[in-house]
Write a protein that holds these residues in place. Structure first.
Motif, PDB file in Angstrom:
ATOM      1  N   ALA A 158      31.096  13.652  -5.295  1.00 33.06           N
ATOM      2  CA  ALA A 158      32.132  13.248  -5.065  1.00 33.06           C
ATOM      3  C   ALA A 158      32.456  11.370  -4.370  1.00 33.06           C
ATOM      4  CB  ALA A 158      32.404  13.176  -3.228  1.00 33.06           C
ATOM      5  N   GLU A 159      33.283  10.877  -4.270  1.00 30.90           N
ATOM      6  CA  GLU A 159      33.379   9.275  -4.298  1.00 30.90           C
ATOM      7  C   GLU A 159      34.143   8.770  -3.896  1.00 30.90           C
ATOM      8  OE1 GLU A 159      35.548   8.139  -8.972  1.00 30.90           O
ATOM      9  OE2 GLU A 159      33.550   8.776  -8.819  1.00 30.90           O
ATOM     10  N   ASP A 160      34.177   7.717  -3.312  1.00 32.21           N
ATOM     11  CA  ASP A 160      35.478   7.066  -2.761  1.00 32.21           C
ATOM     12  C   ASP A 160      35.652   5.259  -3.688  1.00 32.21           C
ATOM     13  OD1 ASP A 160      36.936   6.493  -0.820  1.00 32.21           O
ATOM     14  OD2 ASP A 160      35.644   6.454   0.887  1.00 32.21           O
ATOM     15  N   LEU A 170      29.940  11.369   1.346  1.00 35.53           N
ATOM     16  CA  LEU A 170      30.509  11.802   0.709  1.00 35.53           C
ATOM     17  C   LEU A 170      29.591  12.764   0.239  1.00 35.53           C
ATOM     18  CD1 LEU A 170      30.104   8.869  -1.593  1.00 35.53           C
ATOM     19  CD2 LEU A 170      32.091  10.049  -1.041  1.00 35.53           C
ATOM     20  N   LYS A 205      30.963  15.861   1.786  1.00 40.83           N
ATOM     21  CA  LYS A 205      32.066  16.631   0.830  1.00 40.83           C
ATOM     22  C   LYS A 205      31.049  17.803  -0.158  1.00 40.83           C
ATOM     23  CE  LYS A 205      35.695  13.772   1.396  1.00 40.83           C
ATOM     24  NZ  LYS A 205      35.864  12.325   0.446  1.00 40.83           N
ATOM     25  N   VAL A 206      30.115  16.753  -0.957  1.00 37.80           N
ATOM     26  CA  VAL A 206      29.346  17.379  -1.592  1.00 37.80           C
ATOM     27  C   VAL A 206      28.684  19.372  -1.087  1.00 37.80           C
ATOM     28  CG1 VAL A 206      26.997  17.163  -3.843  1.00 37.80           C
ATOM     29  CG2 VAL A 206      29.138  15.843  -3.545  1.00 37.80           C
ATOM     30  N   HIS A 251      30.324  21.985  -0.221  1.00 35.11           N
ATOM     31  CA  HIS A 251      30.779  22.749  -1.628  1.00 35.11           C
ATOM     32  C   HIS A 251      29.773  23.722  -1.704  1.00 35.11           C
ATOM     33  CE1 HIS A 251      33.469  23.294  -5.835  1.00 35.11           C
ATOM     34  NE2 HIS A 251      31.974  23.678  -6.243  1.00 35.11           N
ATOM     35  N   GLY A 308      29.503   6.615  -5.435  1.00 30.31           N
ATOM     36  CA  GLY A 308      29.863   7.744  -5.748  1.00 30.31           C
ATOM     37  C   GLY A 308      28.725   9.033  -6.124  1.00 30.31           C
ATOM     38  N   THR A 343      26.906  12.598  -6.573  1.00 32.07           N
ATOM     39  CA  THR A 343      26.652  13.509  -8.069  1.00 32.07           C
ATOM     40  C   THR A 343      25.340  14.944  -7.702  1.00 32.07           C
ATOM     41  OG1 THR A 343      28.421  13.201  -9.404  1.00 32.07           O
ATOM     42  CG2 THR A 343      27.308  14.958  -9.917  1.00 32.07           C
TER      43      THR A 343
END
Length: 358
Positions: free
Chosen positions: A248-250, A269, A272-273, A276, A337, A339
């Motif tokens: 996720a990134e912004d 962020l 969200k990761v 998921h 971001g 990951t």
């Protein structure tokens, strides 16, 4: 021999997590429900349509959601249940086609150009699938039918909840040209703002730009934007696609130049990761931090641990360490971001202290 026109269906369950909770608990039906944690630093994972009327939506901080809807009822997520229901739904998909590309527990693309039941009309297949989902799960699904993935995805949003919308090859370009670009799948808020600064606010505006212009200003996404502005998307439905990472990134509306401001941007962020990962029962060993500066220069830092992370807090701890390694910032930061990669099924995760690989 000319290839037959593709027939793509995008199925999107309506407020999936929240609808499962309302289905299983009659006391929640008709009430504003948020799946997530109501604590100060919690985030809404999903919101019922009753909650959405108050402006509550997924990824919203819990404190903001409660402010918008004081009667909001928070329910802790039950990802095992959502996964079970999702498998039921995918079983229904498999009755019609083997070309199924899940995007998450609650949505998927289906290529029904050639299908197991020999049905010529994709709309008829979509109607049958929606009816079977309701019969088997007591939940509603919306569907979009079109000749490519982009338009099928856009179509499924048109008549939510519990609706179906079709975009034909004849109507595709016209549908796109009147659509605001911030409604395009694949165009996030930051990209939409960049497009607006270039005078691009609708699909017609986007179509007026050359391929060279779009590549210059939007890089690798340029050809994709050039195609979808014309109703063209050549991506195939990829069955059983293996996910190699979750990220996720912004992009910030204003550049930030202090590490404490950057630290405040990490929790949403990572939420969200990790959400998921939980929904797909995954974890991972490698955390990567991406920092993009105001001049678009980019820096990445990664760290790998011996034991897959067991919580979002684990990821946050590592991400903060990585952020410290690039501080103080040499220039303002426009994007962050996070990951998680080296993914593994969560059943194999053993709780324990994180051990850094040497």
């Amino acid at each position: 021999m000319q290839r037959p026109q593709r027939k793509i269906i995008h199925i999107d369950m309506d407020a999936f997590y929240a609808s499962v909770e309302q289905r299983d608990n009659p006391n929640l039906r008709g009430k504003p429900v948020a799946v997530g944690h109501g604590e100060a630093r919690g985030v809404v994972a999903a919101a019922s349509y009753e909650a959405r009327r108050f402006g509550v939506h997924s990824a919203m901080p819990s404190v903001t959601a409660i402010r918008k809807c004081p009667d909001l009822i928070f329910v802790k997520p039950r990802f095992d249940i959502y996964k079970t229901v999702s498998n039921q739904i995918r079983g229904i998909f498999a009755e019609y086609t083997s070309l199924i590309e899940p995007l998450s527990l609650d949505e998927a693309y289906l290529d029904v150009t050639e299908n197991h039941k020999g049905i010529d009309i994709a709309t008829a297949i979509a109607e049958e699938i929606r009816a079977k989902i309701k019969e088997v799960t007591c939940l509603t699904a919306s569907a979009g039918v079109s000749y490519n993935k982009f338009l099928a995805k856009m179509a499924s949003d048109q008549r939510k909840p519990d609706g179906l919308f079709v975009i034909t090859p004849k109507n595709g370009p016209g549908f796109v040209e009147v659509l605001p670009v911030n409604k395009f799948h694949g165009v996030g808020p930051a990209t939409a703002e960049r497009m607006r600064r270039h005078g691009i606010e609708t699909g017609l505006d986007l179509r007026s730009k050359s391929l060279g212009f779009l590549q210059q200003h939007f890089g690798k996404s340029g050809p994709y934007f050039y195609g979808i502005a014309r109703g063209i998307d050549g991506r195939e439905v990829r069955a059983d696609r293996e996910r190699k990472s979750v990220g996720a990134e912004d992009t910030f509306m204003e550049d930030i130049d202090r590490i404490d401001f950057a630290r405040d941007e990490l929790p949403p962020l990572i939420e969200k990761v990790w959400r998921h990962c939980q929904s797909h029962r995954l974890s991972g060993k490698t955390v990567t931090l991406k920092v993009k500066y105001s001049d678009f220069e980019q820096a990445t830092r990664s760290r790998t641990v011996n034991i897959p992370v067991s919580s979002g807090e684990d990821i946050l701890e590592i991400a903060n360490q990585l952020l410290t390694s690039v501080a103080p910032f040499r220039k303002p930061v426009r994007l962050l971001g996070v990951t998680l990669s080296s993914l593994t099924p969560i059943a194999s995760v053993t709780k324990g202290q994180l051990l850094l690989e040497l």
